[in-house]
Design an enzyme around this catalytic site. Structure first.
Site, short mmCIF file in Angstrom:
data_model
loop_
_atom_site.label_atom_id
_atom_site.label_comp_id
_atom_site.label_asym_id
_atom_site.label_seq_id
_atom_site.Cartn_x
_atom_site.Cartn_y
_atom_site.Cartn_z
N ASN A 176 1.85 -2.56 -2.61
CA ASN A 176 1.65 -2.91 -1.21
C ASN A 176 0.19 -2.76 -0.80
O ASN A 176 -0.45 -1.76 -1.09
CB ASN A 176 2.53 -2.02 -0.32
CG ASN A 176 2.30 -2.27 1.15
OD1 ASN A 176 1.76 -1.44 1.86
ND2 ASN A 176 2.68 -3.45 1.63
N TRP A 177 -0.31 -3.80 -0.13
CA TRP A 177 -1.64 -3.77 0.48
C TRP A 177 -1.45 -3.75 2.00
O TRP A 177 -0.71 -4.57 2.55
CB TRP A 177 -2.45 -5.01 0.11
CG TRP A 177 -2.82 -5.10 -1.35
CD1 TRP A 177 -2.54 -4.20 -2.33
CD2 TRP A 177 -3.55 -6.16 -1.97
NE1 TRP A 177 -3.05 -4.64 -3.54
CE2 TRP A 177 -3.67 -5.84 -3.35
CE3 TRP A 177 -4.11 -7.36 -1.52
CZ2 TRP A 177 -4.33 -6.66 -4.25
CZ3 TRP A 177 -4.77 -8.18 -2.41
CH2 TRP A 177 -4.88 -7.84 -3.77
N SER A 178 -2.09 -2.83 2.69
CA SER A 178 -1.88 -2.72 4.13
C SER A 178 -3.09 -2.11 4.82
O SER A 178 -3.99 -1.56 4.18
CB SER A 178 -0.64 -1.86 4.42
OG SER A 178 -0.87 -0.52 4.00
N THR A 180 -4.01 0.62 7.84
CA THR A 180 -3.65 1.64 8.83
C THR A 180 -4.81 2.62 8.89
O THR A 180 -5.50 2.85 7.89
CB THR A 180 -2.32 2.34 8.50
OG1 THR A 180 -1.93 3.18 9.59
CG2 THR A 180 -2.40 3.17 7.22
N GLU A 240 1.45 -8.45 -1.76
CA GLU A 240 0.44 -9.21 -1.03
C GLU A 240 -0.52 -9.92 -1.97
O GLU A 240 -1.01 -11.01 -1.67
CB GLU A 240 -0.35 -8.29 -0.09
CG GLU A 240 0.36 -7.91 1.18
CD GLU A 240 1.39 -6.79 1.01
OE1 GLU A 240 2.10 -6.48 1.98
OE2 GLU A 240 1.48 -6.24 -0.11
N GLU A 289 -6.96 2.45 20.85
CA GLU A 289 -6.21 1.50 20.03
C GLU A 289 -6.26 0.07 20.57
O GLU A 289 -6.92 -0.21 21.57
CB GLU A 289 -4.77 1.98 19.90
CG GLU A 289 -4.64 3.28 19.12
CD GLU A 289 -3.23 3.50 18.63
OE1 GLU A 289 -2.76 2.69 17.81
OE2 GLU A 289 -2.60 4.47 19.07
#
EC number: 4.1.1.102
Length: 437
Positions: A176-178, A180, A240, A289
């Site tokens: 998984n590429w993400s 955060t 991804e 944010e």
């Protein structure tokens, strides 16, 4: 084809090429005057977002010195004032001309959903620019890096605002590429959220059940197509990397980390590698944010990310997102990629939706769905039933978890034009009659 042409890469495939093309198009401003990472650098970047000015490349950051490692590129996927190229940095990140429209951008993303994944290929470390320099163990000091403090109410300095986390399941079946966030905790640790509903949280839970810390890498300055896809809520158990390969038409070239078996883009600017603790936590936040708000003093305990090695290329560049009032990368990357996936969800369900967009000014909270009225008539439905079906389909999907409001408009309304959307809402939406919860 000559040798130089064979080696040519697009801005979507290579961050350095992306920066070069921004310079060629007069959409980058190189700042050589010393800038303080304490509030000043972020304030300049915020001004750039608000004025849709050239992306600032800070080359002389106070306290960078010899051990500071990096330059900083602010507003890497901000909007542009260049005539006819407002979405230029978004388009360039996806392999499109800088003049691409919102419709062309969404179409490009979803065309690639129908293509077969193109898996990454491994290259040797001697071919990887990100392996030019290396730091290990106690030679690492995150406190010495010129990491900006973005807002005075932030809980700390956030190094990770626009990098790509890489993790994989214990059996190696899913990588998984993400994106955060990550805040500097001490010399060897970042601290940040690992949300259970997000993919990184799902994989972290698998490692926790095994009683082992999760191997991890954090990559900065990755291929722009990769960072775009990292912000897309694609289905779980989908890599991804394969989608990025389909998007760019070439496999992503990856190289193995130094201290674990995670593979990272070989042309990244900087890579931090180590483990995410399944037992140790630290105080994190608050952080301003994407919705433009901050809750001062609201600190929570989050997992610690231990850094065992840093590899980087010569004179590396750290991309920086300063979250806040639109439009910044949360809106131009996450919002756009969410919209593309919402369109895919609708069309897969057989719904007559031809375009989806999240107006940047809505801070990823409004999604505008353009209805194909000819196909709608063929359904022989009614307003309440159709609206509720749309709502259940989207709110029950992966991207729908974050979305509070949907607007359905006719095909005479351009979802990418906020004036069109406001006019349609003001003149065509009767309270209660055309609103459904």
């Amino acid at each position: 084809m000559d040798a130089n042409s064979a080696k040519a890469v697009s801005a979507a495939e290579d961050f350095r090429q992306f920066v070069k093309e921004l310079e060629d198009e007069n959409d980058i401003l190189i700042i050589t005057k010393e800038v303080d990472p304490h509030l000043e650098l972020a304030a300049i970047t915020r001004k750039v977002y608000e004025a849709e000015e050239k992306a600032p490349l800070f080359e002389n950051i106070k306290s960078r010195k010899g051990s500071g490692l990096f330059r900083i590129l602010g507003a890497p996927v901000g909007l542009s004032r260049n005539p006819g190229q407002r979405f230029g940095r978004i388009a360039k990140s996806l392999g499109l001309p800088s003049t691409a429209t919102g419709v062309e951008i969404i179409s490009r993303i979803n065309e690639c959903k129908a293509k077969s994944p193109v898996p990454p290929i491994e290259v040797s470390p001697d071919q990887a620019p990100v392996k030019q320099y290396k730091l290990f163990g106690d030679d690492i000091d995150l406190n010495a890096l010129p990491v900006p403090l973005q807002y005075d109410a932030d809980g700390g300095r956030f190094l990770q605002t626009f990098g790509m986390h890489v993790v994989k399941t214990p059996d190696g079946r899913w990588v998984n590429w993400s994106i955060t966030r990550g805040m500097v905790h001490d010399k060897r640790h970042l601290v940040g959220p690992v949300i259970p509903i997000q993919d990184i949280g799902v994989i972290w839970q698998m490692w926790k059940e095994k009683g082992q810390d999760m191997p991890w890498a954090l990559c900065f300055g990755v291929p722009p197509a990769a960072i775009m896809v990292s912000g897309m809520p694609i289905p779980k158990w989908t890599d991804e990397a394969g989608f990025v390969g389909a998007l760019s038409g070439k496999p992503v070239e990856v190289v193995k980390c130094e201290t674990n078996d995670i593979y990272v883009p070989m042309n990244a600017e900087i890579v931090l590698e180590g483990v995410v603790s399944v037992t140790e936590v630290g105080a994190e936040g608050p952080m301003a944010e994407y919705h433009g708000m901050i809750f001062p003093g609201e600190t929570k305990n989050k997992p610690l990310f231990k850094v065992n090695a840093i590899t980087y290329r010569h004179d590396p560049i750290l991309p920086l997102c300063v979250a806040g009032r639109a439009a910044e990368e949360n809106h131009t990357v996450w919002g756009v990629m969410q919209a593309a996936e919402v369109l895919n969800v609708c069309q897969t369900a057989g719904l007559p939706i031809k375009m989806v967009w999240s107006p940047f000014e809505s801070h990823c909270l409004w999604f505008v769905l353009q209805v194909d009225r000819q196909k709608l008539r063929a359904l022989n439905t009614n307003i309440p039933d159709f609206s509720k079906k749309i709502g259940h389909t989207i709110f029950g999907s992966k991207p729908g978890w974050y979305i509070p409001k949907l607007f359905l408009v006719g095909d005479d309304i351009d979802p990418t034009d906020l004036r069109d959307v406001i006019w349609a809402e003001a003149t065509r939406c009767q309270p209660l009659t055309n609103e459904f919860f």
